[in-house]
Design a protein around this motif. Structure first.
Motif, PDB file in Angstrom:
ATOM      1  N   PRO A  44      13.518  -6.814 -27.867  1.00 19.20           N
ATOM      2  CA  PRO A  44      14.802  -7.514 -27.946  1.00 19.20           C
ATOM      3  C   PRO A  44      16.007  -6.581 -27.794  1.00 19.20           C
ATOM      4  O   PRO A  44      17.112  -7.052 -27.561  1.00 19.20           O
ATOM      5  N   HIS A  45      15.797  -5.282 -27.883  1.00 17.89           N
ATOM      6  CA  HIS A  45      16.902  -4.332 -27.777  1.00 17.89           C
ATOM      7  C   HIS A  45      17.451  -4.277 -26.354  1.00 17.89           C
ATOM      8  O   HIS A  45      18.606  -4.616 -26.112  1.00 17.89           O
ATOM      9  N   GLN A  46      16.606  -3.867 -25.404  1.00 17.06           N
ATOM     10  CA  GLN A  46      17.070  -3.784 -24.011  1.00 17.06           C
ATOM     11  C   GLN A  46      16.012  -4.227 -23.006  1.00 17.06           C
ATOM     12  O   GLN A  46      16.047  -3.828 -21.849  1.00 17.06           O
ATOM     13  N   GLY A  47      15.058  -5.039 -23.453  1.00 18.64           N
ATOM     14  CA  GLY A  47      14.096  -5.636 -22.530  1.00 18.64           C
ATOM     15  C   GLY A  47      12.954  -4.742 -22.089  1.00 18.64           C
ATOM     16  O   GLY A  47      12.286  -5.044 -21.101  1.00 18.64           O
ATOM     17  N   ALA A  48      12.691  -3.668 -22.791  1.00 18.68           N
ATOM     18  CA  ALA A  48      11.595  -2.761 -22.427  1.00 18.68           C
ATOM     19  C   ALA A  48      10.246  -3.470 -22.525  1.00 18.68           C
ATOM     20  O   ALA A  48      10.106  -4.452 -23.259  1.00 18.68           O
ATOM     21  N   PRO A  49       9.227  -2.969 -21.797  1.00 20.00           N
ATOM     22  CA  PRO A  49       7.879  -3.532 -21.908  1.00 20.00           C
ATOM     23  C   PRO A  49       7.266  -3.106 -23.244  1.00 20.00           C
ATOM     24  O   PRO A  49       6.493  -2.148 -23.328  1.00 20.00           O
ATOM     25  N   LEU A  50       7.611  -3.805 -24.288  1.00 23.57           N
ATOM     26  CA  LEU A  50       7.277  -3.435 -25.662  1.00 23.57           C
ATOM     27  C   LEU A  50       5.792  -3.171 -25.875  1.00 23.57           C
ATOM     28  O   LEU A  50       5.412  -2.197 -26.535  1.00 23.57           O
ATOM     29  N   CYS A  51       4.942  -4.014 -25.327  1.00 22.11           N
ATOM     30  CA  CYS A  51       3.509  -3.905 -25.592  1.00 22.11           C
ATOM     31  C   CYS A  51       2.857  -2.698 -24.932  1.00 22.11           C
ATOM     32  O   CYS A  51       1.685  -2.423 -25.162  1.00 22.11           O
ATOM     33  N   GLU A  52       3.603  -1.977 -24.118  1.00 25.80           N
ATOM     34  CA  GLU A  52       3.098  -0.731 -23.537  1.00 25.80           C
ATOM     35  C   GLU A  52       3.396   0.460 -24.440  1.00 25.80           C
ATOM     36  O   GLU A  52       2.992   1.579 -24.169  1.00 25.80           O
ATOM     37  N   GLY A  53       4.104   0.226 -25.543  1.00 25.56           N
ATOM     38  CA  GLY A  53       4.454   1.282 -26.475  1.00 25.56           C
ATOM     39  C   GLY A  53       3.269   1.722 -27.315  1.00 25.56           C
ATOM     40  O   GLY A  53       2.184   1.153 -27.254  1.00 25.56           O
ATOM     41  N   SER A  54       3.498   2.735 -28.131  1.00 24.61           N
ATOM     42  CA  SER A  54       2.424   3.273 -28.966  1.00 24.61           C
ATOM     43  C   SER A  54       2.166   2.363 -30.165  1.00 24.61           C
ATOM     44  O   SER A  54       3.055   1.692 -30.673  1.00 24.61           O
ATOM     45  N   ILE A  55       0.907   2.358 -30.582  1.00 25.21           N
ATOM     46  CA  ILE A  55       0.479   1.608 -31.762  1.00 25.21           C
ATOM     47  C   ILE A  55       0.300   2.638 -32.867  1.00 25.21           C
ATOM     48  O   ILE A  55      -0.424   3.618 -32.696  1.00 25.21           O
ATOM     49  N   ARG A  77       5.565   0.544 -31.415  1.00 23.67           N
ATOM     50  CA  ARG A  77       6.805   1.288 -31.168  1.00 23.67           C
ATOM     51  C   ARG A  77       7.217   1.128 -29.700  1.00 23.67           C
ATOM     52  O   ARG A  77       6.454   1.417 -28.785  1.00 23.67           O
ATOM     53  N   CYS A  78       8.444   0.668 -29.495  1.00 22.03           N
ATOM     54  CA  CYS A  78       8.970   0.462 -28.147  1.00 22.03           C
ATOM     55  C   CYS A  78       8.940   1.776 -27.364  1.00 22.03           C
ATOM     56  O   CYS A  78       9.362   2.811 -27.875  1.00 22.03           O
ATOM     57  N   PRO A  79       8.469   1.728 -26.117  1.00 18.76           N
ATOM     58  CA  PRO A  79       8.372   2.964 -25.332  1.00 18.76           C
ATOM     59  C   PRO A  79       9.725   3.528 -24.883  1.00 18.76           C
ATOM     60  O   PRO A  79       9.801   4.688 -24.501  1.00 18.76           O
ATOM     61  N   TRP A  80      10.792   2.734 -24.917  1.00 15.12           N
ATOM     62  CA  TRP A  80      12.089   3.234 -24.461  1.00 15.12           C
ATOM     63  C   TRP A  80      12.893   3.889 -25.576  1.00 15.12           C
ATOM     64  O   TRP A  80      13.408   4.978 -25.404  1.00 15.12           O
ATOM     65  N   HIS A  81      13.070   3.222 -26.695  1.00 19.30           N
ATOM     66  CA  HIS A  81      13.969   3.729 -27.732  1.00 19.30           C
ATOM     67  C   HIS A  81      13.341   3.835 -29.113  1.00 19.30           C
ATOM     68  O   HIS A  81      14.035   4.117 -30.085  1.00 19.30           O
ATOM     69  N   GLY A  82      12.051   3.579 -29.221  1.00 16.25           N
ATOM     70  CA  GLY A  82      11.350   3.783 -30.477  1.00 16.25           C
ATOM     71  C   GLY A  82      11.527   2.696 -31.527  1.00 16.25           C
ATOM     72  O   GLY A  82      11.126   2.896 -32.670  1.00 16.25           O
ATOM     73  N   TRP A  83      12.118   1.570 -31.173  1.00 19.01           N
ATOM     74  CA  TRP A  83      12.231   0.488 -32.158  1.00 19.01           C
ATOM     75  C   TRP A  83      10.822   0.072 -32.555  1.00 19.01           C
ATOM     76  O   TRP A  83       9.919  -0.018 -31.714  1.00 19.01           O
ATOM     77  N   GLU A  84      10.612  -0.220 -33.839  1.00 24.18           N
ATOM     78  CA  GLU A  84       9.285  -0.528 -34.341  1.00 24.18           C
ATOM     79  C   GLU A  84       9.184  -1.982 -34.808  1.00 24.18           C
ATOM     80  O   GLU A  84      10.089  -2.491 -35.470  1.00 24.18           O
ATOM     81  N   PHE A  85       8.046  -2.607 -34.465  1.00 19.29           N
ATOM     82  CA  PHE A  85       7.801  -3.998 -34.808  1.00 19.29           C
ATOM     83  C   PHE A  85       6.411  -4.145 -35.407  1.00 19.29           C
ATOM     84  O   PHE A  85       5.473  -3.469 -35.008  1.00 19.29           O
ATOM     85  N   ASP A  86       6.299  -5.058 -36.356  1.00 20.46           N
ATOM     86  CA  ASP A  86       5.034  -5.377 -36.993  1.00 20.46           C
ATOM     87  C   ASP A  86       4.243  -6.277 -36.041  1.00 20.46           C
ATOM     88  O   ASP A  86       4.675  -7.392 -35.729  1.00 20.46           O
TER      89      ASP A  86
END
Length: 134
Positions: A44-55, A77-86
């Motif tokens: 939701p921050h800037q539209g990054a492919p969130l699910c490609e981020g680290s678990i 963890r978002c691959p662009w800016h590190g935002w974290e989601f449960d």
């Protein structure tokens, strides 16, 4: 809403993810210790492919000077800016009441086993001859 089969349980081993497109929406499906979760693949921050981020996991509430690690493999963890989601509920780690990603229900259905039938016919032996009745 429609149900979509995306594969078998074996297609998404424990600790992995599978990113699919369902009805034009990219969704990440995660297997966390045998339980499955689905999250929209857009941060939701800037539209990054969130699910490609680290678990990963996170530091849990603990006394001052003590760091207790937990929730292993439940934080995305978002691959662009590190935002974290449960992953289990889509809520952001830093502001769970106002920032979240869309989650989807996942169900596991028993795999249907194709029944293969073979036609059989009566067989008799009469006076040393084998006779098949069709």
């Amino acid at each position: 809403m429609a149900d979509h089969t995306i594969g078998t349980v074996a297609d998404i081993p424990q600790g992995t993810r599978k990113i699919v497109v369902l009805e034009g929406i990219k969704i990440g499906v995660f297997n966390i210790t045998g339980k499955f979760y689905a999250v929209k693949n857009t941060c939701p921050h800037q539209g990054a492919p969130l699910c490609e981020g680290s678990i990963t996991g996170t530091i849990l509430p603990s006394p001052p000077g003590e760091y207790v690690w937990g929730r292993d493999n439940e934080i995305l963890r978002c691959p662009w800016h590190g935002w974290e989601f449960d992953i289990t509920n889509g809520k952001s780690h830093y502001n769970p009441h106002q920032c979240f990603v869309k989650t989807y229900e996942v169900s596991i259905e028993e795999e249907e086993i194709d029944t293969v039938t073979v036609d059989t016919y009566p067989v008799n032996v009469e006076h040393g001859k084998v006779i098949v009745t069709v």
